[in-house]
Design a protein around this motif. Structure first.
Motif, PDB file in Angstrom:
ATOM      1  N   LYS A   1       1.266  -1.063  -0.027  1.00 46.53           N
ATOM      2  CA  LYS A   1      -0.141  -0.283   0.096  1.00 46.53           C
ATOM      3  C   LYS A   1       0.970   0.995  -0.373  1.00 46.53           C
ATOM      4  CE  LYS A   1      -3.688  -1.939   2.564  1.00 46.53           C
ATOM      5  NZ  LYS A   1      -4.871  -2.698   3.614  1.00 46.53           N
ATOM      6  N   ALA A   2       2.057   1.139   0.137  1.00 45.36           N
ATOM      7  CA  ALA A   2       3.149   2.231   0.511  1.00 45.36           C
ATOM      8  C   ALA A   2       4.500   2.687  -0.884  1.00 45.36           C
ATOM      9  CB  ALA A   2       3.284   2.480   2.095  1.00 45.36           C
TER      10      ALA A   2
ATOM     11  N   GLN B   1      -3.029   5.753  -7.162  1.00 45.96           N
ATOM     12  CA  GLN B   1      -2.599   6.894  -8.300  1.00 45.96           C
ATOM     13  C   GLN B   1      -4.005   7.805  -7.964  1.00 45.96           C
ATOM     14  OE1 GLN B   1      -0.008   5.449 -11.643  1.00 45.96           O
ATOM     15  NE2 GLN B   1      -1.575   3.454 -11.443  1.00 45.96           N
ATOM     16  N   GLU B   2      -5.076   7.464  -8.555  1.00 42.36           N
ATOM     17  CA  GLU B   2      -6.072   8.407  -8.103  1.00 42.36           C
ATOM     18  C   GLU B   2      -6.463   9.216  -6.977  1.00 42.36           C
ATOM     19  OE1 GLU B   2      -8.737  11.792  -9.913  1.00 42.36           O
ATOM     20  OE2 GLU B   2      -7.637   9.867 -10.850  1.00 42.36           O
ATOM     21  N   LYS B   3      -6.497   8.601  -5.900  1.00 40.26           N
ATOM     22  CA  LYS B   3      -6.328   8.948  -4.865  1.00 40.26           C
ATOM     23  C   LYS B   3      -6.046  10.095  -4.344  1.00 40.26           C
ATOM     24  CE  LYS B   3      -9.133   5.166  -2.755  1.00 40.26           C
ATOM     25  NZ  LYS B   3      -8.697   3.901  -2.236  1.00 40.26           N
ATOM     26  N   PHE B   4      -4.524   9.382  -4.854  1.00 43.17           N
ATOM     27  CA  PHE B   4      -3.319  10.629  -4.034  1.00 43.17           C
ATOM     28  C   PHE B   4      -3.595  11.879  -4.903  1.00 43.17           C
ATOM     29  CE2 PHE B   4       0.256   7.503  -2.813  1.00 43.17           C
ATOM     30  CZ  PHE B   4      -0.141   6.719  -1.479  1.00 43.17           C
ATOM     31  N   ARG B   5      -4.217  11.986  -5.996  1.00 39.63           N
ATOM     32  CA  ARG B   5      -3.881  13.542  -6.884  1.00 39.63           C
ATOM     33  C   ARG B   5      -5.006  14.203  -5.825  1.00 39.63           C
ATOM     34  NH1 ARG B   5      -3.900   9.520 -11.453  1.00 39.63           N
ATOM     35  NH2 ARG B   5      -1.679   9.056 -12.308  1.00 39.63           N
TER      36      ARG B   5
ATOM     37  N   LYS C   1      -1.263  14.678  -3.189  1.00 37.43           N
ATOM     38  CA  LYS C   1      -0.386  13.541  -2.681  1.00 37.43           C
ATOM     39  C   LYS C   1       0.935  13.440  -3.639  1.00 37.43           C
ATOM     40  CE  LYS C   1      -1.378  12.309   2.082  1.00 37.43           C
ATOM     41  NZ  LYS C   1      -0.313  13.057   2.150  1.00 37.43           N
ATOM     42  N   ASP C   2       1.130  14.910  -4.846  1.00 37.22           N
ATOM     43  CA  ASP C   2       1.727  14.374  -6.088  1.00 37.22           C
ATOM     44  C   ASP C   2       2.992  13.970  -6.074  1.00 37.22           C
ATOM     45  OD1 ASP C   2      -0.345  14.790  -7.417  1.00 37.22           O
ATOM     46  OD2 ASP C   2       0.238  17.406  -7.828  1.00 37.22           O
TER      47      ASP C   2
ATOM     48  N   THR D   1      -2.991   8.916   4.250  1.00 39.50           N
ATOM     49  CA  THR D   1      -1.426   9.500   4.793  1.00 39.50           C
ATOM     50  C   THR D   1      -0.661   8.812   3.424  1.00 39.50           C
ATOM     51  OG1 THR D   1      -1.325   7.737   6.083  1.00 39.50           O
ATOM     52  CG2 THR D   1      -2.066  10.018   7.277  1.00 39.50           C
ATOM     53  N   GLY D   2      -0.435   7.548   2.974  1.00 41.95           N
ATOM     54  CA  GLY D   2       0.309   7.200   2.226  1.00 41.95           C
ATOM     55  C   GLY D   2       1.323   6.202   3.026  1.00 41.95           C
ATOM     56  N   THR D   3       0.984   5.601   3.742  1.00 41.59           N
ATOM     57  CA  THR D   3       1.493   4.930   5.004  1.00 41.59           C
ATOM     58  C   THR D   3       1.231   4.015   5.777  1.00 41.59           C
ATOM     59  OG1 THR D   3       3.536   4.569   6.407  1.00 41.59           O
ATOM     60  CG2 THR D   3       2.368   6.242   6.993  1.00 41.59           C
ATOM     61  N   ASN D   4       1.283   3.251   6.225  1.00 39.09           N
ATOM     62  CA  ASN D   4       0.955   2.424   7.372  1.00 39.09           C
ATOM     63  C   ASN D   4       2.126   1.302   8.298  1.00 39.09           C
ATOM     64  OD1 ASN D   4      -0.810   1.024   9.150  1.00 39.09           O
ATOM     65  ND2 ASN D   4      -1.597  -0.763   7.370  1.00 39.09           N
ATOM     66  N   VAL D   5       2.050   2.002   9.497  1.00 46.05           N
ATOM     67  CA  VAL D   5       2.511   1.197  10.221  1.00 46.05           C
ATOM     68  C   VAL D   5       1.767   1.025  11.699  1.00 46.05           C
ATOM     69  CG1 VAL D   5       5.162   2.393  10.115  1.00 46.05           C
ATOM     70  CG2 VAL D   5       4.015   3.441  11.644  1.00 46.05           C
ATOM     71  N   MET D   6       0.041   0.402  11.528  1.00 45.58           N
ATOM     72  CA  MET D   6      -0.598   0.102  12.333  1.00 45.58           C
ATOM     73  C   MET D   6      -1.128   1.555  13.313  1.00 45.58           C
ATOM     74  SD  MET D   6       1.223  -3.271  13.941  1.00 45.58           S
ATOM     75  CE  MET D   6       2.990  -2.795  14.813  1.00 45.58           C
TER      76      MET D   6
END
Length: 524
Positions: A81-82, A110-114, A118-119, A504-509
């Protein structure tokens, strides 16, 4: 006289400290909790994690103290996911040495980031890395399997002179499905689904999953041999076990055929296995039967965790200290039912905020809860000692931090997630407590910015939650019974308690935070 007066003028540093202290006093505990959470998330952003972990020195790549020669020999694959943000930063640093690359990422990301601006986490139009989306709803599908085939083809064509950079994050297992032929994707899913339904543990599921997979359990590293493999891993698993994160595609993990069959026998599934699975399990495979790494292949692989809950909490603690708190980390592995976890935090809040010596039975209940929530007795004793010293010695504010991934028993049909439900339950635990001024405050948030099927990452509450809810005609018990914490917080004070950082584009729980304000010392 002027000389004497000058001795009492504030030094510039002391004056600055006074201004800073005054500014902190004007910040609410709620605001400071959100700042600490934001720092935790920022520290494990995919691009930040990659930037922090790799160094480019002319024609060399430095990772974890090891140097790898770059001579237009770099290939890149990734799944999770990241990894989109990780790949964008890796190409920025190493792009001129990159021969080719392919990454498998969630459907629609990709569309969610746009949409979220979050380019910087998107690859450039002229990128040498192919982006393939799949695993809709976090389930392996034909698109993800197609991406896995591309990734395998990149790996199998490498030589001893090549360097394969592998980017891995949570969700990578679903994005890298490659069942051993003639097993179909559907057949493999059916076996693992039936195992899970029969009550198999995560370790048992992974044992079978690895045995039926080409790329999991070190399979990707095997495909890339004899190339040098460097894996940068963003962990979403408690304790960062390398063989469990995305099912360990770069971690050599021998699986004996007898071990696999033993798991299947235990849950009475051996007789009903598809013919293709029986065929694969019946083969004499050195990958399963060897107890040692064949040909020393593990020596050609470097696995490095570049982002984790531990890193997030460490950076959160540093920010908490800057905001006037004494940070203390309870545990990195809080788990179990949110009802038990909320009870633990409620007890710790009472322990820390008591103006008198807490009764022994309170500490005893804390220790009794430990095994239910994945927290060692030593960590609970250490934490209570710190909280007790803070109370008796008048340290000022304390920031208790923890990480993990509790679970929620779904009984209702409402909207919410484990973080919002945990915050709501902690608010209920604090009901009737003798509260210090402005506190305590509890925050629970998912580092991915998404808590269940909602737009929030979690919630922030204080000890007055129950009274506020009652004043606004809101039913906490009914909301919990219907698993409807998001609706509750949306209606409470116009949604001010929701934690909504966006994707956020990340995931550490998850990150849990309990802020304890200074406790007035009781004069006897």
């Amino acid at each position: 006289m002027a000389r004497v007066l000058s001795l009492f003028r504030p030094r510039p540093l002391l004056a600055l400290f006074g201004v800073r202290k005054a500014a902190l006093c004007r910040m609410s505990l709620d605001s400071r909790a959100r700042e600490v959470f934001a720092e935790a998330v920022e520290s494990v952003q995919p691009d930040v994690a990659v930037q922090r972990s790799i160094e480019r020195k002319e024609n060399s790549l430095i990772v974890n103290g090891r140097s790898f020669t770059l001579k237009n020999n770099l290939h890149l694959v990734g799944f999770g996911k990241a990894v989109l943000g990780m790949a964008a930063e890796a190409e920025r640093v190493l792009g001129d040495q990159l021969v080719n690359g392919v990454i498998s990422v969630p459907h629609g990301i990709q569309e969610k980031f746009r949409q979220h601006g979050k380019d910087h986490m998107l690859l450039k139009d002229n990128s040498r890395i192919k982006v393939m989306e799949g695993a809709e709803h976090n389930l392996p599908d034909a698109d993800a399997q197609r991406a896995a085939d591309y990734i395998k083809n990149v790996a199998v064509g490498l030589t001893e002179e090549d360097l394969l950079l592998v980017l891995i994050s949570g969700g990578g297992s679903a994005l890298l499905p490659a069942p051993i032929p003639p097993i179909s994707l559907q057949e493999k899913q059916d076996v693992t689904r039936r195992l899970a339904g029969a009550g198999a543990t995560i370790q048992e599921l992974n044992t079978v999953r690895r045995a039926l997979s080409l790329l999991k359990g070190g399979g990707l590293a095997q495909c890339a041999h004899p190339a040098q493999v460097v894996a940068l891993i963003l962990s979403d698993v408690i304790g960062d076990p390398l063989d469990l994160i995305a099912s360990g595609p770069t971690v050599w993990k021998p699986v004996g055929a007898e071990e696999v069959l033993s798991v299947l026998d235990r849950y009475k599934l051996s007789a009903s296995l598809p013919g293709s699975v029986k065929e694969v399990l019946g083969r004499a495979s050195p990958r399963w039967e060897e107890n040692k790494d064949p040909s020393g292949r593990a020596e050609r692989v470097l696995n490095t965790v570049i982002g984790s809950n531990s890193i997030a909490l460490r950076c959160a603690g540093r920010r908490a200290r800057e905001l006037g708190f004494r940070p203390v980390v309870l545990s990195l592995g809080v788990c179990g039912d949110v009802r038990s976890v909320s009870r633990l935090y409620g007890l710790l809040a009472r322990f820390a905020c008591s103006r008198d010596e807490p009764p022994p039975e309170l500490a005893a209940e804390v220790l009794e809860l430990g095994p239910e929530v994945g927290v060692e007795s030593w960590d609970l004793c250490r934490t209570m000692q710190v909280l007790g010293e803070g109370r008796t010695e008048g340290w000022g504010a304390t920031c208790l931090l923890a990480g993990g991934e509790p679970t929620v028993e779904l009984k209702g049909k409402g909207r919410g997630g484990r973080n919002q439900e945990l915050a709501l339950r902690v608010g209920l635990e604090l009901r009737g407590m003798e509260l210090p001024p402005n506190g305590p405050v509890f925050l629970s948030g998912g580092t991915d910015g998404q808590d269940g099927p909602t737009e929030a990452a979690g919630a922030v509450i204080d000890g007055g939650l129950w009274e506020k809810a009652r004043a606004q005609g809101l039913d906490i018990d009914g909301s919990l019974a219907n698993n409807d914490s998001f609706t509750f917080f949306s209606n409470l004070s116009g949604g001010q308690n929701l934690l909504s950082p966006g994707l956020t584009g990340t995931n550490v729980m998850d990150v849990h935070m309990l802020l304890i304000p200074p406790i007035p010392i009781k004069i006897r």
